[in-house]
Scaffold this motif. Structure first.
Motif, short mmCIF file in Angstrom:
data_model
loop_
_atom_site.label_atom_id
_atom_site.label_comp_id
_atom_site.label_asym_id
_atom_site.label_seq_id
_atom_site.Cartn_x
_atom_site.Cartn_y
_atom_site.Cartn_z
N ARG A 1 0.83 -1.20 0.00
CA ARG A 1 0.00 0.00 0.00
C ARG A 1 0.87 1.26 0.00
N ARG A 2 0.33 2.31 -0.54
CA ARG A 2 1.00 3.61 -0.48
C ARG A 2 0.78 4.21 0.90
N ALA A 3 1.71 5.04 1.33
CA ALA A 3 1.63 5.66 2.65
C ALA A 3 1.06 7.06 2.53
N VAL A 4 0.56 7.58 3.63
CA VAL A 4 -0.03 8.92 3.64
C VAL A 4 0.38 9.63 4.92
N ARG A 5 0.64 10.92 4.82
CA ARG A 5 0.96 11.73 5.99
C ARG A 5 0.34 13.11 5.82
N ALA A 6 0.23 13.81 6.92
CA ALA A 6 -0.33 15.16 6.88
C ALA A 6 0.60 16.08 6.09
#
Length: 267
Positions: A110-115
């Motif tokens: 999965r791809r990662a996500v951050r603010a």
């Protein structure tokens, strides 16, 4: 437009766009702009209906499917940045492959996500306008390190309390006080590197060009406003009474870049 009406105009809204808004739209402008998704223009956001704004907020707060279904929809989280985690394939010297969590039956990680932060927003605007990126990776890295150190240090010993009782290679437990002192040392060193200079000096700019009530912007104040308060250069100018003109913004970006260059180095 009356002077009183213009005084209530948010800095992000031009005088021409402000004149087109109804009284109700002007009244709600400040509150609405605080939650505006970055990809929607100020004028469009203020003139959208409530249902349209709600739908846009939900879309902006929803992580892409490539990040997995477990990430909740959270408008208060703000804008996010999606990225791919990569690693060197085990057993090789320079073969890069996608990494990260890969759920059962999923074909790829999965791809990662951050603010997203102010540097992400400035980079996105530069790419959209097909302009050079405003800051180098090294400048952004030291800015984010400074933010992390200050936020963690100001949070007190609460986050570090779990380190008590842990042992390192010497067999001695990690001392929370020592860790906080080390953080304080690094923060002080970075601030000494910033220096006591001024990014914007009032007397060097004509009154007609700087705006009414303009005040000096010190390098340290500029770094703290951008790195800790997540303000972009135009917002820093407005907060100090300057007109947010293009040449002033460029000067402030250059001053910030120079300060971030000075901050880089061994800690």
């Amino acid at each position: 437009m009356s002077a009183m009406a213009d005084a209530a105009r948010p800095a992000a809204v031009s005088a021409q766009d402000w004149a087109r808004l109804s009284a109700a739209q002007r009244l709600a402008a400040a509150e609405l702009l605080a939650v505006r998704p970055a990809e929607i223009s100020v004028t469009r956001w203020l003139t959208m209906g409530e249902a349209g704004r709600r739908a846009a907020l939900l879309r902006a707060a929803t992580a892409p499917e490539a990040c997995g279904p477990e990430i909740p929809v959270a408008p208060a989280r703000g804008a996010c940045r999606v990225f791919t985690v990569r690693q060197i394939r085990p057993g090789t010297r320079n073969t890069i492959e996608d990494a990260g969590y890969q759920g059962p039956g999923e074909a790829q990680p999965r791809r990662a996500v951050r603010a997203a932060d102010v540097f992400d927003r400035m980079e996105a605007r530069a790419r959209a306008a097909k302009k050079p990126l405003p800051f180098t990776p090294g400048q952004i890295a030291i800015a984010r390190l400074y933010r992390t150190l200050v936020e963690r240090h100001e949070a007190g010993a609460i986050k570090l309390s779990s380190l008590e009782g842990r042992t390192g290679g010497s067999g001695r437990g990690a001392d929370v006080t020592d860790l906080r002192l080390e953080e304080a040392r690094k923060i002080a060193l970075l601030r000494r590197r910033i220096g006591d200079g001024a990014a914007m000096v009032v007397r060097r700019v004509r009154p007609s060009a700087r705006g009414a009530g303009a005040s000096i912007i010190l390098d340290r104040r500029l770094v703290d406003a951008v790195c800790l308060e997540d303000l972009d250069p135009s917002a820093v100018l407005v907060a100090h009474g300057w007109a947010a003109k293009g040449d002033r913004q460029n000067m402030l970006r250059q001053a910030l870049g120079a300060a971030l260059d000075r901050m880089q180095g061994y800690l």
